[in-house]
Write a protein that holds these residues in place. Structure first.
Motif, PDB file in Angstrom:
ATOM      1  N   PHE A   1     -35.543  72.027  56.013  1.00  0.00           N
ATOM      2  CA  PHE A   1     -36.213  73.255  56.446  1.00  0.00           C
ATOM      3  C   PHE A   1     -37.117  73.019  57.655  1.00  0.00           C
TER       4      PHE A   1
ATOM      5  N   PHE B   1     -31.806  87.280  62.496  1.00  0.00           N
ATOM      6  CA  PHE B   1     -31.520  85.949  61.976  1.00  0.00           C
ATOM      7  C   PHE B   1     -31.762  85.873  60.476  1.00  0.00           C
ATOM      8  N   LYS B   2     -30.993  84.989  59.883  1.00  0.00           N
ATOM      9  CA  LYS B   2     -31.096  84.715  58.451  1.00  0.00           C
ATOM     10  C   LYS B   2     -31.344  83.232  58.286  1.00  0.00           C
ATOM     11  N   ASN B   3     -32.194  82.903  57.355  1.00  0.00           N
ATOM     12  CA  ASN B   3     -32.462  81.494  57.072  1.00  0.00           C
ATOM     13  C   ASN B   3     -32.613  81.292  55.577  1.00  0.00           C
ATOM     14  N   VAL B   4     -32.032  80.226  55.095  1.00  0.00           N
ATOM     15  CA  VAL B   4     -32.411  79.698  53.792  1.00  0.00           C
ATOM     16  C   VAL B   4     -32.316  78.179  53.889  1.00  0.00           C
ATOM     17  N   TYR B   5     -33.427  77.540  53.601  1.00  0.00           N
ATOM     18  CA  TYR B   5     -33.576  76.084  53.692  1.00  0.00           C
ATOM     19  C   TYR B   5     -33.092  75.553  55.055  1.00  0.00           C
TER      20      TYR B   5
ATOM     21  N   HIS C   1     -37.686  77.422  48.943  1.00  0.00           N
ATOM     22  CA  HIS C   1     -37.477  78.173  50.188  1.00  0.00           C
ATOM     23  C   HIS C   1     -36.776  79.491  49.946  1.00  0.00           C
ATOM     24  N   PRO C   2     -37.329  80.565  50.458  1.00  0.00           N
ATOM     25  CA  PRO C   2     -36.720  81.883  50.305  1.00  0.00           C
ATOM     26  C   PRO C   2     -35.525  82.042  51.246  1.00  0.00           C
ATOM     27  N   GLU C   3     -34.712  83.029  50.963  1.00  0.00           N
ATOM     28  CA  GLU C   3     -33.771  83.501  51.969  1.00  0.00           C
ATOM     29  C   GLU C   3     -34.496  84.581  52.735  1.00  0.00           C
ATOM     30  N   PHE C   4     -34.576  84.454  54.052  1.00  0.00           N
ATOM     31  CA  PHE C   4     -35.175  85.581  54.760  1.00  0.00           C
ATOM     32  C   PHE C   4     -34.339  86.030  55.933  1.00  0.00           C
TER      33      PHE C   4
ATOM     34  N   HIS D   1     -31.652  78.635  43.401  1.00  0.00           N
ATOM     35  CA  HIS D   1     -30.211  78.390  43.516  1.00  0.00           C
ATOM     36  C   HIS D   1     -29.700  77.401  42.463  1.00  0.00           C
TER      37      HIS D   1
END
Lengths: 96, 96, 96, 96
Positions: A37, A60-64, D57-60, D74
């Protein structure tokens, strides 16, 4: 500053200019996978600065460690010169 | 988690472990120069995550492409294991 | 975009426009104290975006909950309109 | 640190603890709208620090002034105590 939508011909040529991006009629899409991350967020922060500076903001999308960027010009309903310019600037960032 | 100050001997040995850092009795100091502010801030963002995660925060200075980091353990008035651990983590980040 | 240094008279009047800032002949200075590092860094991130967008970058210092900003126009060796504009934008951010 | 999935009863009670979040069996979802990207990104930066600090960590998703956060664990395939803890911390941030 107003931007212009790309023509059908220009969209057809995009994969040569931006081989790392998936091109549809309405948007440019690219995904990244980082080690963790911390690296992913360092990258997101840089994109945030580029976007605000151009006054053109990606989705944008983010996960970890994953970052997904989608570029489109909402006002025009498709891909404009602004999207190409931002994609080129993002490509120029140091990346994993 | 309490940290311990390094001994005089441990401080003497620091330049071998952390050759990139300047070592004084009370702090570790390192400077970076990036190509521009975007890269400098991407780096700062990563350090911010490391610092918050360790609950140990550096003093940092930035102007444009320059980043100066100073590590010390304020509670103890000198260099502790926490500073060494954070310096090692910062060194492990991708850098110019 | 070239900026102009403020005149002596304009610098004299700054404390009325920017009462929160300390004014010297060569720079504008302001300090903040937040509840913790998370809040301080949220604030720093916002300033980073403003600065990159204006292509005018402050000198900032941070340790834990403290943020110190110094604005000057290095090329001109003093306070210019760019510094005033950035100070006004920073003042407009939500702050503690 | 291992986390435990919430029980069916605990999930049923979540709307009382976290009225701002939409609760499904597998995730917590919340949306924000800010005045602009600068504010949105200041908020994202704060969440990034919280997430890295909790190692959860979230999904954002973000585009311009919108921030969408989805919390799930997850590894366990559903909502755990970690998600509740992170949601509470996010709620405690200064927000629009």
């Amino acid at each position: 500053m107003t931007a212009k939508l790309l023509s059908a011909k220009e969209i057809e040529d995009l994969p040569q200019i931006l081989p790392e991006w998936n091109v549809s009629k309405t948007c440019l899409v690219r995904q990244w996978r980082f080690s963790n991350f911390v690296e992913a967020f360092g990258f997101i922060s840089q994109i945030a600065l580029l976007a605000e500076s151009m006054n053109h903001h990606p989705e944008f999308k983010n996960v970890y460690n994953r970052v997904d960027i989608e570029l489109t010009t909402h006002d025009l309903g498709g891909i404009s010169e602004k999207d190409v310019k931002l994609a080129v600037s993002i490509n120029a960032l140091k990346q994993e």
